[in-house]
Write a protein that holds these residues in place. Structure first.
Motif, PDB file in Angstrom:
ATOM      1  N   MET A 118      21.650  33.094  41.971  1.00 42.71           N
ATOM      2  CA  MET A 118      21.492  34.076  43.002  1.00 42.71           C
ATOM      3  C   MET A 118      21.926  35.209  42.739  1.00 42.71           C
ATOM      4  N   LYS A 119      22.058  35.711  41.344  1.00 49.52           N
ATOM      5  CA  LYS A 119      22.806  36.866  40.924  1.00 49.52           C
ATOM      6  C   LYS A 119      24.342  36.686  41.191  1.00 49.52           C
ATOM      7  N   LEU A 120      24.853  35.466  41.619  1.00 46.63           N
ATOM      8  CA  LEU A 120      26.363  35.451  41.501  1.00 46.63           C
ATOM      9  C   LEU A 120      26.795  34.817  40.396  1.00 46.63           C
ATOM     10  N   MET A 121      27.770  35.467  39.653  1.00 50.49           N
ATOM     11  CA  MET A 121      28.516  34.745  38.500  1.00 50.49           C
ATOM     12  C   MET A 121      29.488  33.554  39.026  1.00 50.49           C
ATOM     13  N   ASN A 122      29.544  32.386  38.755  1.00 49.59           N
ATOM     14  CA  ASN A 122      30.549  31.391  39.173  1.00 49.59           C
ATOM     15  C   ASN A 122      30.989  30.862  37.824  1.00 49.59           C
ATOM     16  N   GLU A 123      32.560  31.093  37.768  1.00 53.04           N
ATOM     17  CA  GLU A 123      33.395  30.523  36.624  1.00 53.04           C
ATOM     18  C   GLU A 123      33.499  28.773  36.824  1.00 53.04           C
ATOM     19  N   ILE A 124      32.833  28.337  35.550  1.00 51.46           N
ATOM     20  CA  ILE A 124      33.085  26.977  35.472  1.00 51.46           C
ATOM     21  C   ILE A 124      34.693  26.872  34.748  1.00 51.46           C
ATOM     22  N   GLU A 125      35.209  25.996  35.339  1.00 53.96           N
ATOM     23  CA  GLU A 125      36.798  25.969  34.968  1.00 53.96           C
ATOM     24  C   GLU A 125      37.020  24.455  34.095  1.00 53.96           C
TER      25      GLU A 125
END
Length: 153
Positions: A118-125
């Protein structure tokens, strides 16, 4: 376990005479069973649960029926899974280097990729210290909740 591997496993189970199958590691538990010629498949993660209903003819499988490479990759390392549904990006920008490559050493908390939702960039750690043994998805590929993204050894 990659989605393709899971589909192959389901098909092998479907083509056999077993009524129940269970595969379990520290990272994943897969149980398959059949009732009245309908099979329901559920995959469970220790910290999260994902259910994949599949309606197919009744079936079963043994571990020997799985390709050796599939068995080996399931047994070695820890999986980093997607915490949400979205689009997987290996780099912060189209022209940038990927966050990690196979063979890179990583520390717990290090950014491995981005999943856009939804146009949000979520960092995968990374949840683990170790070495990136396998990247299980392609850049710009859609991913599902709980889908394995990386195998860390």
């Amino acid at each position: 376990m990659e989605l393709e591997q899971l589909i192959k496993l389901i098909n092998v189970v479907s083509d056999s005479k077993l009524t129940e199958f269970k595969y379990e590691t520290e990272e994943i538990c897969i149980k398959m069973g059949k009732k009245e010629d309908v099979k329901v498949v559920t995959a469970e993660m220790p910290t999260q649960t994902a259910a994949l209903p599949v309606v197919q003819p009744a079936a079963s499988v043994t571990a020997e029926a799985l390709p050796e490479e599939t068995q080996a990759s399931q047994q070695e390392g820890s999986l980093v899974t997607s915490p949400l549904v979205g689009t997987f990006y290996a780099a912060p920008a189209e022209d940038a280097e990927p966050f990690v490559k196979v063979g890179d050493k990583v520390k717990k908390g290090q950014v491995l990729a981005i999943v856009e939702a939804m146009k949000l960039m979520n960092e995968i750690e990374s949840e683990y210290d170790g070495t990136v043994a396998e990247i299980l998805v392609e850049n710009a590929q859609g991913v599902e909740y709980g889908q394995p993204l990386f195998r860390i050894q």
